[in-house]
Design a protein around this motif. Structure first.
Motif, PDB file in Angstrom:
ATOM      1  N   MET A  91      32.433  48.223  51.754  1.00 35.49           N
ATOM      2  CA  MET A  91      33.050  47.648  50.558  1.00 35.49           C
ATOM      3  C   MET A  91      32.012  46.842  49.788  1.00 35.49           C
ATOM      4  O   MET A  91      31.307  46.028  50.363  1.00 35.49           O
ATOM      5  CB  MET A  91      34.206  46.724  50.954  1.00 35.49           C
ATOM      6  N   PRO A  92      31.873  47.029  48.471  1.00 31.63           N
ATOM      7  CA  PRO A  92      30.891  46.285  47.694  1.00 31.63           C
ATOM      8  C   PRO A  92      31.155  44.788  47.743  1.00 31.63           C
ATOM      9  O   PRO A  92      32.303  44.342  47.763  1.00 31.63           O
ATOM     10  CB  PRO A  92      31.080  46.836  46.271  1.00 31.63           C
ATOM     11  N   ILE A  93      30.078  44.014  47.723  1.00 24.90           N
ATOM     12  CA  ILE A  93      30.208  42.567  47.789  1.00 24.90           C
ATOM     13  C   ILE A  93      30.978  42.021  46.595  1.00 24.90           C
ATOM     14  O   ILE A  93      31.732  41.055  46.724  1.00 24.90           O
ATOM     15  CB  ILE A  93      28.813  41.919  47.864  1.00 24.90           C
ATOM     16  N   ASP A  94      30.805  42.629  45.404  1.00 25.65           N
ATOM     17  CA  ASP A  94      31.392  42.036  44.210  1.00 25.65           C
ATOM     18  C   ASP A  94      32.913  41.987  44.255  1.00 25.65           C
ATOM     19  O   ASP A  94      33.536  41.210  43.536  1.00 25.65           O
ATOM     20  CB  ASP A  94      30.910  42.747  42.941  1.00 25.65           C
ATOM     21  N   THR A  95      33.556  42.791  45.094  1.00 28.12           N
ATOM     22  CA  THR A  95      35.010  42.711  45.212  1.00 28.12           C
ATOM     23  C   THR A  95      35.442  41.433  45.914  1.00 28.12           C
ATOM     24  O   THR A  95      36.600  41.047  45.852  1.00 28.12           O
ATOM     25  CB  THR A  95      35.572  43.919  45.983  1.00 28.12           C
ATOM     26  N   LEU A  96      34.504  40.771  46.602  1.00 34.15           N
ATOM     27  CA  LEU A  96      34.816  39.535  47.321  1.00 34.15           C
ATOM     28  C   LEU A  96      34.154  38.317  46.686  1.00 34.15           C
ATOM     29  O   LEU A  96      34.132  37.239  47.271  1.00 34.15           O
ATOM     30  CB  LEU A  96      34.367  39.664  48.782  1.00 34.15           C
ATOM     31  N   ASN A  97      33.621  38.489  45.474  1.00 38.88           N
ATOM     32  CA  ASN A  97      32.923  37.385  44.819  1.00 38.88           C
ATOM     33  C   ASN A  97      33.819  36.179  44.592  1.00 38.88           C
ATOM     34  O   ASN A  97      33.359  35.039  44.618  1.00 38.88           O
ATOM     35  CB  ASN A  97      32.338  37.841  43.476  1.00 38.88           C
ATOM     36  N   ASN A  98      35.089  36.416  44.344  1.00 46.61           N
ATOM     37  CA  ASN A  98      36.013  35.322  44.044  1.00 46.61           C
ATOM     38  C   ASN A  98      36.935  35.038  45.221  1.00 46.61           C
ATOM     39  O   ASN A  98      38.135  34.839  45.054  1.00 46.61           O
ATOM     40  CB  ASN A  98      36.833  35.651  42.791  1.00 46.61           C
ATOM     41  N   ILE A  99      36.366  35.001  46.414  1.00 48.24           N
ATOM     42  CA  ILE A  99      37.163  34.713  47.602  1.00 48.24           C
ATOM     43  C   ILE A  99      37.643  33.261  47.567  1.00 48.24           C
ATOM     44  O   ILE A  99      36.921  32.352  47.156  1.00 48.24           O
ATOM     45  CB  ILE A  99      36.358  34.993  48.891  1.00 48.24           C
ATOM     46  N   PHE A 100      38.892  33.063  47.965  1.00 49.71           N
ATOM     47  CA  PHE A 100      39.495  31.729  47.985  1.00 49.71           C
ATOM     48  C   PHE A 100      40.017  31.482  49.398  1.00 49.71           C
ATOM     49  O   PHE A 100      41.103  31.941  49.758  1.00 49.71           O
ATOM     50  CB  PHE A 100      40.633  31.645  46.969  1.00 49.71           C
ATOM     51  N   PRO A 101      39.239  30.786  50.234  1.00 45.59           N
ATOM     52  CA  PRO A 101      39.654  30.587  51.626  1.00 45.59           C
ATOM     53  C   PRO A 101      40.572  29.378  51.790  1.00 45.59           C
ATOM     54  O   PRO A 101      40.488  28.402  51.039  1.00 45.59           O
ATOM     55  CB  PRO A 101      38.324  30.353  52.346  1.00 45.59           C
TER      56      PRO A 101
END
Length: 274
Positions: free
Chosen positions: A1-11
């Motif tokens: 999975m490309p990193i940019d799909t997780l750029n806006n991760i909110f943990p």
């Protein structure tokens, strides 16, 4: 999975611990959340859904919700690790509004961080996160999420990275910081390579791998960014040429037009005091 799909991760963090295991330490549970453990000393035996893994210093261990987790350390090499339980979502801006989007983290059960710079960086971040968590102050929640998001992004980049190491990234970062501070001065690749104690060819190679640009082109972009700022403030074209390290108004004008598709004098007229 490309990193940019997780750029806006909110943990959302539910538990953080700096764990110093005893010989009797063990885990046996079904996960109700995500979990990352980062080992900085010793070893441990982990199981996920009956698959067995041995993790050691420099490894990070990853579990997903509903995984069956079992773990124990070894009496002669007791594990010390940072552990974080968390949930997360990702946010995505869809032209007019933010939307929630779930993307699976692509980590294996056990991954090794062999890069010494990244290892040191992760230890510092996990240590800071652990201290914030122990303080248990409400205003630490945003800081904690921010630190953990940085940890996730570092691990994601390391997981995806094929062409350069984080040690290379650190060297490139040092060059960028130097260029940003000394852009108005005369800078040569020979001086930079001597300062970094690396050969000219190797420094240029790793910098381009990390940034996608040769060093001189990167310096030009820094100088042009500052030049536009000075032109908007009303400085003359000739003054800006010398203030940004071009040191020749004709060369400055040529480079400016090449990259900005407009002459510096026209840019100044259209943007002064904006």
């Amino acid at each position: 999975m490309p990193i940019d799909t997780l750029n806006n991760i909110f943990p959302y963090l539910t538990y953080v611990v700096d764990r110093n295991c005893t010989a009797s330490w063990k885990l046996d549970n079904r996960m109700g959340h995500y979990n990352i453990m980062f080992l900085y000393e010793g070893e441990a035996r982990f199981e996920r859904n009956d698959e067995v893994y041995i993790a050691k210093k420099g490894d990070f261990v990853f579990y997903r919700p509903n995984d069956i987790r079992k773990a124990r350390t070894f009496p002669d090499r007791l594990m010390k690790c940072y552990a974080v339980d968390f949930l997360y979502t990702c946010v995505e801006f869809d032209k007019v509004e933010w939307k929630l989007k779930h993307c699976e983290l692509p980590f294996k059960v056990v991954s090794t961080v062999s890069d010494p710079y990244l290892y040191s960086k992760l230890v510092d971040l996990f240590s800071s996160l652990s201290r914030l968590w122990m303080n248990n102050k409400q205003n630490n929640e945003v800081k904690s999420r921010s630190i953990f998001a940085e940890i996730i992004h570092l691990l994601l980049n390391y997981n995806e990275c094929k062409s350069y190491s984080f040690s290379d990234a650190r060297r490139a970062e040092e060059v960028i910081n130097y260029l940003a501070k000394h852009y108005a001065e005369r800078i040569t690749l020979e001086d930079l390579s001597e300062k970094m104690q690396l050969s000219y060819s190797y420094l240029g190679s790793i910098f381009k791998k990390v940034t996608g640009k040769p060093i001189i082109e990167y310096l030009i972009h820094i100088r042009l960014y500052k030049a536009k700022e000075l032109l908007r403030d009303g400085h003359s074209v000739s003054d800006v040429a010398y203030m940004t390290g071009f040191n020749d108004v004709f060369y400055f004008s040529k480079v400016f037009k090449k990259y900005e598709n407009i002459s510096p004098s026209q840019y100044r007229r259209e943007n002064i005091n904006k």
